[in-house]
Design a protein around this motif. Structure first.
Motif, PDB file in Angstrom:
ATOM      1  N   ALA A  99      89.091 -14.227  57.747  1.00 19.43           N
ATOM      2  CA  ALA A  99      87.248 -13.791  57.505  1.00 19.43           C
ATOM      3  C   ALA A  99      86.773 -14.322  58.703  1.00 19.43           C
ATOM      4  O   ALA A  99      86.864 -16.003  58.715  1.00 19.43           O
ATOM      5  N   SER A 100      84.995 -13.677  59.592  1.00 20.53           N
ATOM      6  CA  SER A 100      84.785 -14.182  60.470  1.00 20.53           C
ATOM      7  C   SER A 100      83.500 -13.283  60.527  1.00 20.53           C
ATOM      8  O   SER A 100      83.642 -12.514  60.423  1.00 20.53           O
ATOM      9  N   LYS A 101      82.434 -14.802  60.174  1.00 18.95           N
ATOM     10  CA  LYS A 101      80.797 -13.393  60.667  1.00 18.95           C
ATOM     11  C   LYS A 101      79.969 -14.661  61.739  1.00 18.95           C
ATOM     12  O   LYS A 101      80.054 -15.969  61.085  1.00 18.95           O
ATOM     13  N   LEU A 102      79.525 -14.171  62.788  1.00 25.50           N
ATOM     14  CA  LEU A 102      78.645 -15.454  63.498  1.00 25.50           C
ATOM     15  C   LEU A 102      77.670 -14.769  62.656  1.00 25.50           C
ATOM     16  O   LEU A 102      76.628 -13.052  62.774  1.00 25.50           O
ATOM     17  N   VAL A 103      75.910 -15.670  62.512  1.00 27.77           N
ATOM     18  CA  VAL A 103      74.856 -15.609  62.099  1.00 27.77           C
ATOM     19  C   VAL A 103      74.153 -16.888  63.074  1.00 27.77           C
ATOM     20  O   VAL A 103      74.085 -17.002  63.139  1.00 27.77           O
ATOM     21  N   LYS A 104      72.341 -16.526  62.888  1.00 30.98           N
ATOM     22  CA  LYS A 104      71.645 -16.484  63.533  1.00 30.98           C
ATOM     23  C   LYS A 104      71.176 -17.753  62.256  1.00 30.98           C
ATOM     24  O   LYS A 104      70.479 -16.208  61.508  1.00 30.98           O
ATOM     25  N   TYR A 105      70.683 -18.778  62.564  1.00 30.86           N
ATOM     26  CA  TYR A 105      70.211 -19.336  61.898  1.00 30.86           C
ATOM     27  C   TYR A 105      68.417 -19.472  62.517  1.00 30.86           C
ATOM     28  O   TYR A 105      68.467 -19.935  63.232  1.00 30.86           O
ATOM     29  N   PRO A 106      67.614 -19.893  61.744  1.00 29.94           N
ATOM     30  CA  PRO A 106      67.432 -19.464  59.790  1.00 29.94           C
ATOM     31  C   PRO A 106      67.290 -17.337  60.299  1.00 29.94           C
ATOM     32  O   PRO A 106      66.893 -17.062  58.773  1.00 29.94           O
ATOM     33  N   GLN A 107      67.310 -16.888  61.372  1.00 26.83           N
ATOM     34  CA  GLN A 107      66.727 -15.216  61.037  1.00 26.83           C
ATOM     35  C   GLN A 107      67.685 -14.517  60.041  1.00 26.83           C
ATOM     36  O   GLN A 107      67.116 -13.628  59.556  1.00 26.83           O
ATOM     37  N   ASP A 108      69.097 -14.799  60.204  1.00 27.92           N
ATOM     38  CA  ASP A 108      70.071 -14.053  59.348  1.00 27.92           C
ATOM     39  C   ASP A 108      69.632 -14.531  58.482  1.00 27.92           C
ATOM     40  O   ASP A 108      69.693 -13.484  56.841  1.00 27.92           O
ATOM     41  N   MET A 109      69.135 -15.398  57.383  1.00 28.86           N
ATOM     42  CA  MET A 109      68.979 -15.584  56.036  1.00 28.86           C
ATOM     43  C   MET A 109      67.803 -16.980  55.551  1.00 28.86           C
ATOM     44  O   MET A 109      67.238 -16.830  54.480  1.00 28.86           O
ATOM     45  N   GLY A 110      67.300 -17.132  57.009  1.00 26.87           N
ATOM     46  CA  GLY A 110      66.065 -17.989  56.294  1.00 26.87           C
ATOM     47  C   GLY A 110      66.065 -19.354  56.208  1.00 26.87           C
ATOM     48  O   GLY A 110      67.817 -19.680  55.854  1.00 26.87           O
ATOM     49  N   VAL A 111      65.359 -20.259  56.225  1.00 34.21           N
ATOM     50  CA  VAL A 111      65.899 -21.902  55.892  1.00 34.21           C
ATOM     51  C   VAL A 111      66.322 -21.549  54.184  1.00 34.21           C
ATOM     52  O   VAL A 111      65.439 -21.598  53.370  1.00 34.21           O
ATOM     53  N   GLY A 112      67.207 -22.542  53.283  1.00 34.96           N
ATOM     54  CA  GLY A 112      67.758 -22.477  51.966  1.00 34.96           C
ATOM     55  C   GLY A 112      68.471 -21.099  51.614  1.00 34.96           C
ATOM     56  O   GLY A 112      68.667 -21.090  50.507  1.00 34.96           O
ATOM     57  N   GLY A 113      68.062 -20.266  52.804  1.00 30.99           N
ATOM     58  CA  GLY A 113      68.874 -18.736  51.966  1.00 30.99           C
ATOM     59  C   GLY A 113      70.690 -18.901  52.415  1.00 30.99           C
ATOM     60  O   GLY A 113      70.974 -19.608  52.450  1.00 30.99           O
ATOM     61  N   THR A 114      70.704 -18.354  51.966  1.00 33.72           N
ATOM     62  CA  THR A 114      72.124 -17.571  51.945  1.00 33.72           C
ATOM     63  C   THR A 114      73.135 -16.109  52.247  1.00 33.72           C
ATOM     64  O   THR A 114      72.108 -14.906  52.592  1.00 33.72           O
ATOM     65  N   VAL A 115      74.474 -16.841  52.970  1.00 35.31           N
ATOM     66  CA  VAL A 115      74.429 -15.826  53.821  1.00 35.31           C
ATOM     67  C   VAL A 115      75.826 -15.427  53.022  1.00 35.31           C
ATOM     68  O   VAL A 115      76.429 -16.131  52.503  1.00 35.31           O
ATOM     69  N   ASP A 116      75.436 -13.473  51.955  1.00 36.75           N
ATOM     70  CA  ASP A 116      76.981 -13.328  51.452  1.00 36.75           C
ATOM     71  C   ASP A 116      78.308 -12.837  51.992  1.00 36.75           C
ATOM     72  O   ASP A 116      77.644 -11.418  53.190  1.00 36.75           O
ATOM     73  N   LEU A 117      79.479 -13.126  52.272  1.00 39.62           N
ATOM     74  CA  LEU A 117      80.447 -12.461  52.372  1.00 39.62           C
ATOM     75  C   LEU A 117      80.818 -11.622  52.090  1.00 39.62           C
ATOM     76  O   LEU A 117      82.064 -10.704  52.429  1.00 39.62           O
ATOM     77  N   GLY A 118      80.747 -10.978  50.564  1.00 36.27           N
ATOM     78  CA  GLY A 118      80.563 -10.402  49.681  1.00 36.27           C
ATOM     79  C   GLY A 118      82.213 -10.280  49.526  1.00 36.27           C
ATOM     80  O   GLY A 118      83.274 -12.109  49.213  1.00 36.27           O
ATOM     81  N   LYS A 119      83.131  -9.843  49.480  1.00 35.30           N
ATOM     82  CA  LYS A 119      84.878  -9.724  48.567  1.00 35.30           C
ATOM     83  C   LYS A 119      85.696  -9.582  49.982  1.00 35.30           C
ATOM     84  O   LYS A 119      85.021  -9.107  50.662  1.00 35.30           O
ATOM     85  N   VAL A 120      86.670 -10.574  49.945  1.00 34.87           N
ATOM     86  CA  VAL A 120      87.563 -11.309  51.115  1.00 34.87           C
ATOM     87  C   VAL A 120      88.487 -10.912  50.829  1.00 34.87           C
ATOM     88  O   VAL A 120      88.870 -11.765  49.748  1.00 34.87           O
ATOM     89  N   ASN A 121      89.504  -9.684  51.150  1.00 36.56           N
ATOM     90  CA  ASN A 121      90.749  -9.694  49.989  1.00 36.56           C
ATOM     91  C   ASN A 121      91.262 -10.978  51.378  1.00 36.56           C
ATOM     92  O   ASN A 121      91.292 -10.637  52.621  1.00 36.56           O
ATOM     93  N   VAL A 122      92.096 -10.929  51.245  1.00 32.44           N
ATOM     94  CA  VAL A 122      93.631 -11.951  51.221  1.00 32.44           C
ATOM     95  C   VAL A 122      95.019 -11.738  51.821  1.00 32.44           C
ATOM     96  O   VAL A 122      95.603 -11.557  50.442  1.00 32.44           O
ATOM     97  N   GLN A 123      95.542 -11.053  52.588  1.00 31.79           N
ATOM     98  CA  GLN A 123      96.384 -10.726  52.686  1.00 31.79           C
ATOM     99  C   GLN A 123      97.240 -11.867  53.451  1.00 31.79           C
ATOM    100  O   GLN A 123      97.232 -12.512  54.115  1.00 31.79           O
ATOM    101  N   TRP A 124      98.628 -12.231  52.380  1.00 31.76           N
ATOM    102  CA  TRP A 124      99.046 -13.382  52.793  1.00 31.76           C
ATOM    103  C   TRP A 124     100.872 -12.526  54.187  1.00 31.76           C
ATOM    104  O   TRP A 124     101.158 -12.259  53.860  1.00 31.76           O
TER     105      TRP A 124
END
Length: 113
Positions: A88-113
């Motif tokens: 999984a990979s996600k590009l975020v812009k701080y603080p616009q996407d989550m706010g100061v002290g906020g949370t980025v939620d990646l949700g459920k990440v399906n791990v395939q071996w």
């Protein structure tokens, strides 16, 4: 009077300077991860594949971890790697996407071996 003017100018110019650090949280859930296995959650500056991560932590199952960043606006790449494979990979812009002290939620990440 002179001292008040100097003090006023000093306060005015210092208010334009940001002090301290910024921070945000990253949370999510790894699905399909074998028992006792762990993955790496890392944060690096921008979307550069060769950029060294600022911080890397081991995660498994439901995770929630914090990252300390610059107080200035910037782009950060969040990556999750399991067994050497990027899952999984996600590009975020701080603080616009989550706010100061906020949370980025990646949700459920399906791990395939």
């Amino acid at each position: 009077m002179r001292h008040l003017i100097i003090l006023g100018l000093a306060l005015l110019t210092s208010s334009c300077i940001r002090m301290g650090d910024g921070m945000f949280m990253v949370q999510g859930a790894l699905v399909g991860l074998p028992n006792k296995e762990k993955c790496s959650l890392s944060l690096s500056l921008r979307n550069e594949e060769s950029a060294q991560p600022w911080k890397t932590v081991e995660v498994s199952g439901n995770f929630h971890d914090g990252f300390t960043v610059s107080p200035y606006s910037n782009n950060y790449q969040i990556r999750i790697s399991c067994n050497g494979k990027l899952v999984a990979s996600k590009l975020v812009k701080y603080p616009q996407d989550m706010g100061v002290g906020g949370t980025v939620d990646l949700g459920k990440v399906n791990v395939q071996w």
